[in-house]
Design a protein around this motif. Structure first.
Motif, PDB file in Angstrom:
ATOM      1  N   SER A 216       0.824  -1.206   0.000  1.00 39.46           N
ATOM      2  CA  SER A 216       0.000   0.000   0.000  1.00 39.46           C
ATOM      3  C   SER A 216       0.859   1.256   0.000  1.00 39.46           C
ATOM      4  O   SER A 216       0.406   2.313  -0.383  1.00 39.46           O
ATOM      5  N   GLU A 217       2.101   1.139   0.418  1.00 39.23           N
ATOM      6  CA  GLU A 217       2.989   2.299   0.412  1.00 39.23           C
ATOM      7  C   GLU A 217       4.266   1.912  -0.330  1.00 39.23           C
ATOM      8  O   GLU A 217       4.823   0.850  -0.089  1.00 39.23           O
TER       9      GLU A 217
ATOM     10  N   ASP B 295     -10.996  -4.596  -7.271  1.00 38.46           N
ATOM     11  CA  ASP B 295      -9.860  -5.475  -7.552  1.00 38.46           C
ATOM     12  C   ASP B 295      -8.845  -4.791  -8.441  1.00 38.46           C
ATOM     13  O   ASP B 295      -7.649  -5.016  -8.310  1.00 38.46           O
ATOM     14  N   LEU B 296      -9.318  -3.947  -9.341  1.00 41.02           N
ATOM     15  CA  LEU B 296      -8.376  -3.298 -10.260  1.00 41.02           C
ATOM     16  C   LEU B 296      -7.494  -2.311  -9.516  1.00 41.02           C
ATOM     17  O   LEU B 296      -6.279  -2.312  -9.664  1.00 41.02           O
ATOM     18  N   ILE B 297      -8.119  -1.453  -8.695  1.00 41.45           N
ATOM     19  CA  ILE B 297      -7.322  -0.421  -8.028  1.00 41.45           C
ATOM     20  C   ILE B 297      -6.442  -1.054  -6.950  1.00 41.45           C
ATOM     21  O   ILE B 297      -5.434  -0.480  -6.547  1.00 41.45           O
ATOM     22  N   GLY B 298      -6.808  -2.270  -6.535  1.00 40.14           N
ATOM     23  CA  GLY B 298      -6.000  -2.921  -5.516  1.00 40.14           C
ATOM     24  C   GLY B 298      -4.884  -3.783  -6.082  1.00 40.14           C
ATOM     25  O   GLY B 298      -4.164  -4.432  -5.344  1.00 40.14           O
ATOM     26  N   ASN B 299      -4.767  -3.814  -7.417  1.00 43.76           N
ATOM     27  CA  ASN B 299      -3.714  -4.616  -8.040  1.00 43.76           C
ATOM     28  C   ASN B 299      -3.094  -3.843  -9.187  1.00 43.76           C
ATOM     29  O   ASN B 299      -3.315  -4.144 -10.352  1.00 43.76           O
ATOM     30  N   ILE B 300      -2.321  -2.837  -8.873  1.00 35.28           N
ATOM     31  CA  ILE B 300      -1.701  -2.030  -9.926  1.00 35.28           C
ATOM     32  C   ILE B 300      -0.319  -2.607 -10.220  1.00 35.28           C
ATOM     33  O   ILE B 300       0.476  -2.832  -9.307  1.00 35.28           O
ATOM     34  N   VAL B 301      -0.071  -2.901 -11.493  1.00 33.84           N
ATOM     35  CA  VAL B 301       1.219  -3.450 -11.910  1.00 33.84           C
ATOM     36  C   VAL B 301       1.885  -2.441 -12.840  1.00 33.84           C
ATOM     37  O   VAL B 301       1.297  -2.075 -13.854  1.00 33.84           O
ATOM     38  N   LEU B 316       4.091   8.380  -8.461  1.00 31.65           N
ATOM     39  CA  LEU B 316       2.850   7.951  -9.101  1.00 31.65           C
ATOM     40  C   LEU B 316       1.805   7.646  -8.045  1.00 31.65           C
ATOM     41  O   LEU B 316       0.638   8.032  -8.160  1.00 31.65           O
ATOM     42  N   MET B 317       2.223   6.984  -6.986  1.00 35.91           N
ATOM     43  CA  MET B 317       1.291   6.661  -5.907  1.00 35.91           C
ATOM     44  C   MET B 317       0.728   7.929  -5.272  1.00 35.91           C
ATOM     45  O   MET B 317      -0.477   8.062  -5.043  1.00 35.91           O
ATOM     46  N   ILE B 318       1.613   8.898  -5.002  1.00 36.28           N
ATOM     47  CA  ILE B 318       1.174  10.164  -4.381  1.00 36.28           C
ATOM     48  C   ILE B 318       0.211  10.899  -5.299  1.00 36.28           C
ATOM     49  O   ILE B 318      -0.823  11.431  -4.866  1.00 36.28           O
ATOM     50  N   GLU B 319       0.519  10.910  -6.594  1.00 34.52           N
ATOM     51  CA  GLU B 319      -0.336  11.626  -7.546  1.00 34.52           C
ATOM     52  C   GLU B 319      -1.716  10.993  -7.623  1.00 34.52           C
ATOM     53  O   GLU B 319      -2.732  11.692  -7.668  1.00 34.52           O
ATOM     54  N   ILE B 320      -1.768   9.661  -7.646  1.00 32.04           N
ATOM     55  CA  ILE B 320      -3.075   8.998  -7.727  1.00 32.04           C
ATOM     56  C   ILE B 320      -3.886   9.312  -6.481  1.00 32.04           C
ATOM     57  O   ILE B 320      -5.079   9.656  -6.559  1.00 32.04           O
ATOM     58  N   LYS B 321      -3.256   9.252  -5.334  1.00 34.42           N
ATOM     59  CA  LYS B 321      -3.978   9.532  -4.082  1.00 34.42           C
ATOM     60  C   LYS B 321      -4.493  10.963  -4.074  1.00 34.42           C
ATOM     61  O   LYS B 321      -5.640  11.234  -3.699  1.00 34.42           O
ATOM     62  N   TYR B 322      -3.647  11.889  -4.525  1.00 34.99           N
ATOM     63  CA  TYR B 322      -4.048  13.296  -4.539  1.00 34.99           C
ATOM     64  C   TYR B 322      -5.244  13.508  -5.453  1.00 34.99           C
ATOM     65  O   TYR B 322      -6.224  14.158  -5.107  1.00 34.99           O
ATOM     66  N   LEU B 323      -5.167  12.919  -6.655  1.00 35.95           N
ATOM     67  CA  LEU B 323      -6.250  13.117  -7.615  1.00 35.95           C
ATOM     68  C   LEU B 323      -7.539  12.464  -7.139  1.00 35.95           C
ATOM     69  O   LEU B 323      -8.632  13.014  -7.305  1.00 35.95           O
ATOM     70  N   GLY B 334      -8.977   6.209  -1.908  1.00 35.14           N
ATOM     71  CA  GLY B 334      -7.526   6.104  -2.026  1.00 35.14           C
ATOM     72  C   GLY B 334      -6.942   5.025  -1.135  1.00 35.14           C
ATOM     73  O   GLY B 334      -5.821   4.587  -1.347  1.00 35.14           O
ATOM     74  N   ASP B 335      -7.720   4.555  -0.148  1.00 33.58           N
ATOM     75  CA  ASP B 335      -7.185   3.518   0.744  1.00 33.58           C
ATOM     76  C   ASP B 335      -7.094   2.177   0.051  1.00 33.58           C
ATOM     77  O   ASP B 335      -6.405   1.281   0.519  1.00 33.58           O
ATOM     78  N   LEU B 336      -7.828   2.014  -1.073  1.00 31.94           N
ATOM     79  CA  LEU B 336      -7.815   0.718  -1.751  1.00 31.94           C
ATOM     80  C   LEU B 336      -6.587   0.522  -2.614  1.00 31.94           C
ATOM     81  O   LEU B 336      -6.359  -0.555  -3.133  1.00 31.94           O
ATOM     82  N   LEU B 337      -5.791   1.575  -2.748  1.00 32.36           N
ATOM     83  CA  LEU B 337      -4.661   1.548  -3.676  1.00 32.36           C
ATOM     84  C   LEU B 337      -3.605   0.539  -3.230  1.00 32.36           C
ATOM     85  O   LEU B 337      -3.116   0.595  -2.120  1.00 32.36           O
ATOM     86  N   ARG B 338      -3.265  -0.392  -4.134  1.00 38.75           N
ATOM     87  CA  ARG B 338      -2.209  -1.350  -3.813  1.00 38.75           C
ATOM     88  C   ARG B 338      -1.349  -1.549  -5.042  1.00 38.75           C
ATOM     89  O   ARG B 338      -1.869  -1.657  -6.144  1.00 38.75           O
ATOM     90  N   PHE B 339      -0.025  -1.657  -4.836  1.00 36.97           N
ATOM     91  CA  PHE B 339       0.897  -1.845  -5.952  1.00 36.97           C
ATOM     92  C   PHE B 339       1.604  -3.182  -5.837  1.00 36.97           C
ATOM     93  O   PHE B 339       2.031  -3.565  -4.754  1.00 36.97           O
TER      94      PHE B 339
END
Lengths: 447, 405
Positions: A216-217, B295-301, B316-323, B334-339
């Motif tokens: 997540s980070e 599932d899509l936003i939680g699995n970014i490749v 990229l992560m910061i920009e996505i969260k900001y937007l 934005g909490d669902l974001l996973r890379f």
């Protein structure tokens, strides 16, 4: 011969032969198939792998060993900066003697050093090794264990898929098979195996997907980027690409690379599948087992004169040289080609009419006195020496700008020795009349 | 690699050859290996003219492309891979959006000229999933020509929902050339001149790429914002220190810190259409079916060479969260974001996925055999309905359905 040499050295692309596939290339880059009696160029020959060897230590390697070592030599190492060979250097260090603490022993330690860019293994902090070879460790790919687990998982899914497919096939056939069984009353083994495979699939639970939970980070940029000034600390792209699995951004993490192996190639005619070019087994040898080069079978044509550019619409005298590669005398005929056949011809050429005789190639000729021509006197021949003649032609460019390109057809008698060997009764080699198309580039038109 | 590791992974005598011919670089290697055998530029030296050209530049001329591919594959097979083309099955990783002509020409080269036994065209973004073991996710390909965000749901790339931004390494190179125009070069004669006053060929494409890779980086969002919004009467902002870059035989170029930090803003700043890399990802997710979005936003490749620039992924992560918090007004949390972190470097992730997939026995079920190609005369395209398809098999796992694709 000496008069021709500067002409040949000027540019080997001046005279091109048309190969059987239609492409043009100089005779020095073509092969000649004695069975199909045609020229073969790089495109219409199928290339195959013959053997592997290391370019530095000339050690030949069988293909299985090459595959195991990922096409790298086990002994030779290259500098990661400039890819030059690394040589082993020795330095002596004094080590405390366990027997006598007052007298230190001197021990030899080895390190690798590049002769071209002065890089050494000490630059990356690798300690000197006590042995000259064998201890230079290769860093492992850190992700390998994870990749192996993934492969196992997918292999389990693939085997399930294969079983499903087999089961589908068998169930489609099962009806006809049971009918057959009613007639014979015997169970066929394929039915038994399909049942047993079903048993296998139900007993084996599918593997869990080995997914590593996503992050997540992501780690932020390290502060040193905001204050770094040295370009030489970072590696360049080609240096990174030379080690694809690690691609280190820092120069200090670049390890010595094992030298890439070199291939020995076979060339095989696509028409009749015979080998045209097969190198010797020993890597260090430049000889060939089979060498069917066009240069040894087709008369070589070169340009002798003029040295100056030709003028537009002016009929100029152009001298070309032809030499006979075989050890039998041959006859040659030159004919011009009409413009309809070729698009890029920009001049007309009037070659000498009639038969031109060429003497056999005599290897002792260069040591002997030049003798008067014993192959008869032809009018157009300007100069004759052993197996080489110069003939005079007249060329008229009909385009005011660009290159002067002429096309000729050359017909000659070819003595085929391979057919004579095959038919044991005949002693004389079979003679066939072959013809090749030539394109000559005489330089640009004088402006 | 240890001696027996090869056998374990299926690196046997007849393991297929995996090719990823990208616009800037070609990755080639054997299936079962942990990484490609070589990463070489996608350029060839034409035999007819002697010039060095990019393969991409021949895409319009089929005959020229044929000759270029013959040359390129010759180098790959006989200089790096060291195998006989006639004996090895081939897997070609390429984007779904690549032109049909190019795919047909490549198939012609491989089947007619090199006589390969079989060929499979594997979609890049799907292969990237294979390197991770997941079946749903959004693949962001940061390539030479463009940034392509492709959502993949249960093994199916969603073509209509893919988003593309034409800001790739190519755009970065031309931007860098423009930004460096005013930088000083200390020439051999000791005089300092601005770069734009020197002849155009002073810095070539390789040097520009080298500068981008070694000197440039992506700063944090706060820093970039503060540089952008400073007023002219404020004190000069603190940029990173400048770097000296030697140019062969011409002098030493001084790369200003401002250029080092602000080059990559081209990708992250919103352009005139209010688009950037981050918006392509979010838009692709929001256009996808509503049940797949989590599932899509939680699995970014993230794949592609441009993503390897230091600081890229974090920014990229910061920009996505900001937007997501500001422009998109909480349509997605934005909490669902996973890379995901793939077991490879980003520039060969798709290659690795193909290497993992194509070591399996089921490769033959999906490939086009040479006999089939000679009969059909062409390769089936992704959208073909007239030619016989190779059917994918659905595998049921007890409660959940897993598919081998």
């Amino acid at each position: 011969m000496a008069a021709c040499l500067p002409g040949l050295l000027r540019n080997i692309d001046l005279v091109k032969f048309r190969c059987s596939c239609g492409k043009l290339s100089p005779i020095y880059r073509q092969y000649f198939c004695r069975y199909c009696l045609s020229l073969r160029c790089w495109y219409c020959v199928s290339h195959e792998v013959d053997s592997y060897f290391c370019g530095n230590c000339l050690e030949s390697m069988p293909s299985t060993e090459a595959k195991m070592k990922r096409n790298r030599c086990g002994n030779c190492l290259c500098c990661p900066i400039c890819l030059h060979n690394l040589s082993v250097r020795a330095s002596s260090h004094s080590v405390p003697n366990p027997a006598d603490p007052n007298k230190p022993l001197s021990k030899k330690l080895y390190y690798l050093s590049c002769g071209q860019c002065r890089w050494t293994t000490r630059d990356i902090g690798m300690p000197d090794k006590p042995a000259a070879s064998g201890l230079w460790a290769d860093p492992e790919n850190l992700h390998m264990s994870r990749i192996e687990v993934l492969i196992e998982f997918y292999q389990s899914l693939a085997s399930i898929e294969k079983l499903e497919k087999q089961r589908k096939k068998v169930s489609a056939r099962r009806r006809t098979l049971t009918m057959y069984d009613r007639q014979t009353g015997r169970r066929r083994s394929s039915l038994v195996s399909s049942f047993s495979s079903l048993g296998l699939s139900t007993s084996q639970p599918p593997m869990e997907a080995p997914i590593i939970s996503p992050l997540s980070e992501l780690p932020p940029l390290s502060e040193e980027f905001y204050s770094s000034t040295e370009l030489s600390d970072s590696s360049t792209l080609p240096q990174r690409h030379a080690v694809p699995e690690s691609q280190p951004p820092s120069r200090r993490s670049l390890n010595p690379i094992h030298r890439q192996l070199v291939l020995r190639r076979n060339a095989r005619c696509r028409g009749c599948d015979h080998n045209l070019c097969k190198p010797d087994y020993i890597p260090g040898s430049i000889k060939f087992k089979i060498e069917l080069l066009a240069l040894h079978h087709v008369p070589e044509v070169g340009l002798v004169a003029p040295r100056n550019p030709l003028a537009f619409s002016v009929e100029s005298r152009v001298i070309i040289s032809i030499s006979n590669p075989s050890d039998q005398p041959t006859s040659l005929w030159l004919q011009p080609l009409s413009n309809r056949e070729l698009d890029d011809v920009t001049a007309t050429i009037i070659p000498p009419d009639g038969e031109l005789h060429l003497a056999a190639k005599d290897d002792m000729a260069e040591f002997e006195e030049p003798s008067s021509g014993d192959a008869g006197t032809d009018d157009a021949v300007v100069y004759r020496r052993s197996n080489k003649i110069h003939v005079a032609t007249s060329v008229t460019p009909h385009k005011p700008a660009g290159d002067v390109v002429v096309a000729l057809r050359m017909a000659y008698d070819y003595h085929n020795t391979v057919m004579a060997l095959q038919s044991k009764g005949e002693t004389a080699a079979k003679v066939s009349r072959l013809s090749q198309t030539l394109i000559l580039n005489l330089g640009s038109v004088q402006l | 690699m240890s001696l027996f590791q090869g056998y374990q992974l299926g690196l046997n005598d007849k393991s297929p050859v995996i090719l990823d011919i990208g616009e800037a670089y070609t990755k080639a290697g054997h299936s079962g290996a942990g990484g490609p055998q070589c990463i070489i530029p996608s350029v060839v030296r034409e035999r007819s003219t002697g010039n060095t050209i990019r393969i991409r530049d021949c895409f319009c001329d089929t005959e020229r492309l044929y000759d270029a591919l013959v040359e390129h594959l010759y180098t790959i097979y006989f200089k790096y891979l060291l195998v006989n083309p006639k004996e090895r099955r081939v897997v070609c990783v390429e984007s779904i959006f690549s032109p049909t002509d190019v795919r047909e020409t490549l198939a012609r080269v491989l089947f007619n000229h090199y006589e390969c036994p079989s060929l499979l065209f594997a979609p890049t973004h799907l292969m990237a999933m294979f390197s991770l073991g997941i079946h749903t996710g959004i693949v962001v390909d940061c390539g030479y020509r463009e940034i392509l965000s492709v959502p993949v749901v249960h093994g199916v790339p969603l073509v209509a929902q893919s988003q593309c931004l034409p800001v790739g390494a190519k755009a970065l190179h031309s931007e860098l050339r423009m930004l460096l125009g005013n930088s000083t070069v200390r020439c051999i004669d000791g005089i300092e001149r601005p770069l734009q006053s020197l002849p155009n060929d002073t810095i070539n494409e390789e040097s520009i790429e080298d500068i981008k890779v070694r000197a440039c980086f992506v700063p944090s969002r706060e820093r970039a914002e503060s540089h952008r919004q400073r007023n002219s009467d404020e004190e000069t902002p603190r940029y990173a220190p400048s770097m000296k870059y030697p140019i062969d035989n011409r002098g030493v170029l001084e790369i200003p810190g401002e250029v080092r930090e602000s080059l990559m803003e081209l990708m992250f700043q919103l352009d005139d259409e209010q688009r950037s890399i981050a918006t392509t990802i979010i838009d692709a997710v929001l256009q996808s079916p509503i049940d797949a979005r989590k599932d899509l936003i939680g699995n970014i490749v993230i794949i592609g060479g441009s993503a390897m620039i230091p600081g890229f992924k974090h920014r990229l992560m910061i920009e996505i969260k900001y937007l997501l918090n500001n422009t998109y007004n909480g349509r997605l949390s934005g909490d669902l974001l996973r890379f995901h972190d793939s077991p490879s470097k980003e520039n060969y992730t798709a290659w690795l996925g193909a290497a993992i997939f194509c070591g399996l026995e089921v490769l033959d079920l999906r490939s086009i055999q040479r006999s089939q190609y000679i009969k059909l005369g062409s390769v089936p395209d992704w959208c073909t309905v007239t030619q016989p398809q190779i059917e994918p098999i659905l595998i049921k796992q007890s409660s959940t359905t897993r598919r081998l694709l």
